[in-house]
Motif scaffolding. Sequence first.
Motif, PDB file in Angstrom:
ATOM      1  N   LYS A 396       0.824  -1.206   0.000  1.00 47.77           N
ATOM      2  CA  LYS A 396       0.000   0.000   0.000  1.00 47.77           C
ATOM      3  C   LYS A 396       0.863   1.263   0.000  1.00 47.77           C
ATOM      4  O   LYS A 396       0.567   2.230  -0.686  1.00 47.77           O
ATOM      5  CB  LYS A 396      -0.890  -0.032   1.249  1.00 47.77           C
ATOM      6  CG  LYS A 396      -2.124   0.823   1.138  1.00 47.77           C
ATOM      7  CD  LYS A 396      -3.244   0.389   2.067  1.00 47.77           C
ATOM      8  CE  LYS A 396      -2.859   0.402   3.534  1.00 47.77           C
ATOM      9  NZ  LYS A 396      -3.982   0.063   4.415  1.00 47.77           N
ATOM     10  N   PHE A 397       1.922   1.243   0.839  1.00 55.10           N
ATOM     11  CA  PHE A 397       2.725   2.469   0.988  1.00 55.10           C
ATOM     12  C   PHE A 397       3.975   2.491   0.089  1.00 55.10           C
ATOM     13  O   PHE A 397       4.811   3.383   0.231  1.00 55.10           O
ATOM     14  CB  PHE A 397       3.122   2.658   2.455  1.00 55.10           C
ATOM     15  CG  PHE A 397       1.926   2.901   3.345  1.00 55.10           C
ATOM     16  CD1 PHE A 397       1.287   4.144   3.330  1.00 55.10           C
ATOM     17  CD2 PHE A 397       1.430   1.894   4.150  1.00 55.10           C
ATOM     18  CE1 PHE A 397       0.176   4.355   4.133  1.00 55.10           C
ATOM     19  CE2 PHE A 397       0.326   2.115   4.958  1.00 55.10           C
ATOM     20  CZ  PHE A 397      -0.313   3.346   4.945  1.00 55.10           C
ATOM     21  N   ASP A 420      10.157  -2.242   2.887  1.00 58.84           N
ATOM     22  CA  ASP A 420       9.682  -1.672   1.607  1.00 58.84           C
ATOM     23  C   ASP A 420      10.483  -0.417   1.284  1.00 58.84           C
ATOM     24  O   ASP A 420      11.255   0.078   2.110  1.00 58.84           O
ATOM     25  CB  ASP A 420       8.173  -1.374   1.679  1.00 58.84           C
ATOM     26  CG  ASP A 420       7.832  -0.323   2.709  1.00 58.84           C
ATOM     27  OD1 ASP A 420       8.397   0.772   2.643  1.00 58.84           O
ATOM     28  OD2 ASP A 420       6.969  -0.606   3.605  1.00 58.84           O
ATOM     29  N   VAL A 423       6.864   5.246   1.296  1.00 56.72           N
ATOM     30  CA  VAL A 423       6.827   6.630   1.797  1.00 56.72           C
ATOM     31  C   VAL A 423       7.538   6.818   3.133  1.00 56.72           C
ATOM     32  O   VAL A 423       7.969   7.920   3.458  1.00 56.72           O
ATOM     33  CB  VAL A 423       5.362   7.135   1.939  1.00 56.72           C
ATOM     34  CG1 VAL A 423       4.722   7.263   0.568  1.00 56.72           C
ATOM     35  CG2 VAL A 423       4.548   6.232   2.851  1.00 56.72           C
ATOM     36  N   ILE A 425       7.796   6.494   7.503  1.00 63.03           N
ATOM     37  CA  ILE A 425       6.971   7.044   8.602  1.00 63.03           C
ATOM     38  C   ILE A 425       7.802   8.095   9.333  1.00 63.03           C
ATOM     39  O   ILE A 425       8.993   7.876   9.604  1.00 63.03           O
ATOM     40  CB  ILE A 425       6.550   5.926   9.588  1.00 63.03           C
ATOM     41  CG1 ILE A 425       5.865   4.779   8.834  1.00 63.03           C
ATOM     42  CG2 ILE A 425       5.626   6.462  10.680  1.00 63.03           C
ATOM     43  CD1 ILE A 425       5.734   3.503   9.616  1.00 63.03           C
ATOM     44  N   ILE A 433       2.226   3.982  15.717  1.00 62.65           N
ATOM     45  CA  ILE A 433       1.624   3.180  14.636  1.00 62.65           C
ATOM     46  C   ILE A 433       1.020   1.846  15.101  1.00 62.65           C
ATOM     47  O   ILE A 433       0.156   1.308  14.433  1.00 62.65           O
ATOM     48  CB  ILE A 433       2.610   2.935  13.461  1.00 62.65           C
ATOM     49  CG1 ILE A 433       3.847   2.188  13.949  1.00 62.65           C
ATOM     50  CG2 ILE A 433       2.983   4.228  12.764  1.00 62.65           C
ATOM     51  CD1 ILE A 433       4.587   1.520  12.801  1.00 62.65           C
ATOM     52  N   ASN A 445      -4.654   5.425   3.156  1.00 62.60           N
ATOM     53  CA  ASN A 445      -5.317   4.929   4.358  1.00 62.60           C
ATOM     54  C   ASN A 445      -6.833   5.026   4.330  1.00 62.60           C
ATOM     55  O   ASN A 445      -7.476   4.664   5.310  1.00 62.60           O
ATOM     56  CB  ASN A 445      -4.833   5.725   5.569  1.00 62.60           C
ATOM     57  CG  ASN A 445      -3.585   5.098   6.143  1.00 62.60           C
ATOM     58  OD1 ASN A 445      -3.439   3.884   6.096  1.00 62.60           O
ATOM     59  ND2 ASN A 445      -2.711   5.912   6.666  1.00 62.60           N
ATOM     60  N   SER A 449      -8.773   0.798   8.901  1.00 61.05           N
ATOM     61  CA  SER A 449      -9.434   1.073  10.186  1.00 61.05           C
ATOM     62  C   SER A 449      -8.394   1.480  11.242  1.00 61.05           C
ATOM     63  O   SER A 449      -8.743   1.933  12.317  1.00 61.05           O
ATOM     64  CB  SER A 449     -10.157  -0.182  10.666  1.00 61.05           C
ATOM     65  OG  SER A 449      -9.201  -1.197  10.913  1.00 61.05           O
ATOM     66  N   GLY A 452      -4.945  -2.782  11.914  1.00 62.25           N
ATOM     67  CA  GLY A 452      -4.046  -3.801  11.374  1.00 62.25           C
ATOM     68  C   GLY A 452      -2.802  -4.051  12.220  1.00 62.25           C
ATOM     69  O   GLY A 452      -2.583  -5.173  12.691  1.00 62.25           O
TER      70      GLY A 452
END
Length: 495
Positions: A396-397, A420, A423, A425, A433, A445, A449, A452
């Motif tokens: 996703k990121f 990964d 982006v 954090i 997180i 996002n 929810s 995760g």
Amino acid sequence: MDKKNQVRPQNRLFLKVYINYAIMLTVLAVLVGLIFMNLYEENIKDSNYQKLFKQATTISKKLSQMIINGEEDSYLEYLTILDDLDVEKTDVYTISNPKANNPMDKDFENADLENIELPKDFTEILDKAFHNQIDHSQDYYEVFGGVSFIIGVPVRVSGEVVGAVLLRTLVANQQEIVKSSMSLIFLSVGVALFISFVIAILFARGLSSPISKMRITALELADGKFESKTNIARKDEIGDLARTIDILADELKENELERQSREQARIDFFANVSHELRTPITVIRAYMESLVDGVVTDEEKVIQYYSRILMECKGMERLVGDLLVLSKMQNPDFVVEKEPVNIVQVFDDLIRSVHAISIEKNITIEITKDRPVYMMMGDYDRLRQMFLIILDNAIKFSNVNSTIHIILYQLDKLIISIRDEGVGISPEELPSIFDKFYKSKLKQNAQGSGLGLAIAKQIALKHGGTVEVNSTLGEGTEFVFSFQCLENYVEELNI
Ligand code: ADP
């Protein structure tokens, strides 16, 4: 409870200490006094005897000399001798022995005992003296007006007892000395009691003031004032007790803070759940109303509305599912059913599952391992779910055309790193997180929810493992898991 000291005055520590102390002191003083009085009396008696004996024998010797020298006229000199001997408080009787062959001249006699009714002891002592014996006695004699001490010694001239010297003194004088000594003793006891009263006050205060301080602290703690401290620094048992109370206060304070933060977390949790459910329900309701009221009739639009409703329902289903998993994982009584799991197999399975979404962004998933098998004990489905959350986020990121690196290696623990090139954090966000419902404002996002990572962490913990995150904004993120490995199991399999 009232903070005032409710111990009755008569039960106060100070009074108890003092009364015990005073009783002890008085008993001791009386005992010492009695012993002292006894010894003193004996001593006085003895020295009296010695003194009078010495005086009597001196007078007797002097008299013999005077008789031998025929100094009948030296009566004045004789009186001077008596004066020199300091016998003014003592009666001196010089009596001639009527039974002697050459009795002492009447001029040497100073006592006219004819008309006095003498006590028996007196005549007996006199008789003994005439028989060349020294005797004494102490008793109450009416005729002498009190307790008297009498001693009699013979007066010898050329081996014959020519007369006797009798000394008599009032013992009352001695008893007065004893009495004044006793009053001195009692005065000392009184002063000692007063001094001990002051000492007892200081001592009892030193004892009772920290106790009442501890009592007040304990009451304040019971009242919920956990910052309260005894602040007593003593090296004795009282200091020990005070320190224990201070430790208790610290612990209560810590527990209270923990309880408050748990309570806050619970309130936040309910607020978040309500918020997360309210948004899709509002959307569903608005869309349904439009459909039911016939506001939207265009077929394409109707289908669009239904798909949105379905999407929101799926989102709610996911949210409720996530909440269920999380609450199950957080339940301390929930135990994961463990079996040997090959982590390599889990990742093969996962990579297949995410293939479709990774291909959309042209993301390569690279797995590095120096063994074909890494075994650990765990629940296959839960472990799969945990790594799926991480991998899903990673995709996703991630930027398009990037790579996700999965590295497996074994030291004394089994280490799994998923990194990964996305982006990243920010350092401010990093500590949050893993919190429930935490999600960044990023557009990726929108569907999440925020549960995760909280679920992933709980699964790791339930497997006795740990999870850490390293991230640099704009460069990428790495999640590192560590678990107990199943070395022995691998050896048994002989792979
Ligand atoms: P969700 O369930 O909504 O995906 P998560 O708990 O999985 O939420 O993630 C919480 C937050 O952690 C995300 O909103 C995101 O900001 C951050 N995050 C998680 N994984 C990554 C990652 N690989 N790269 C960057 N940010 C991440």
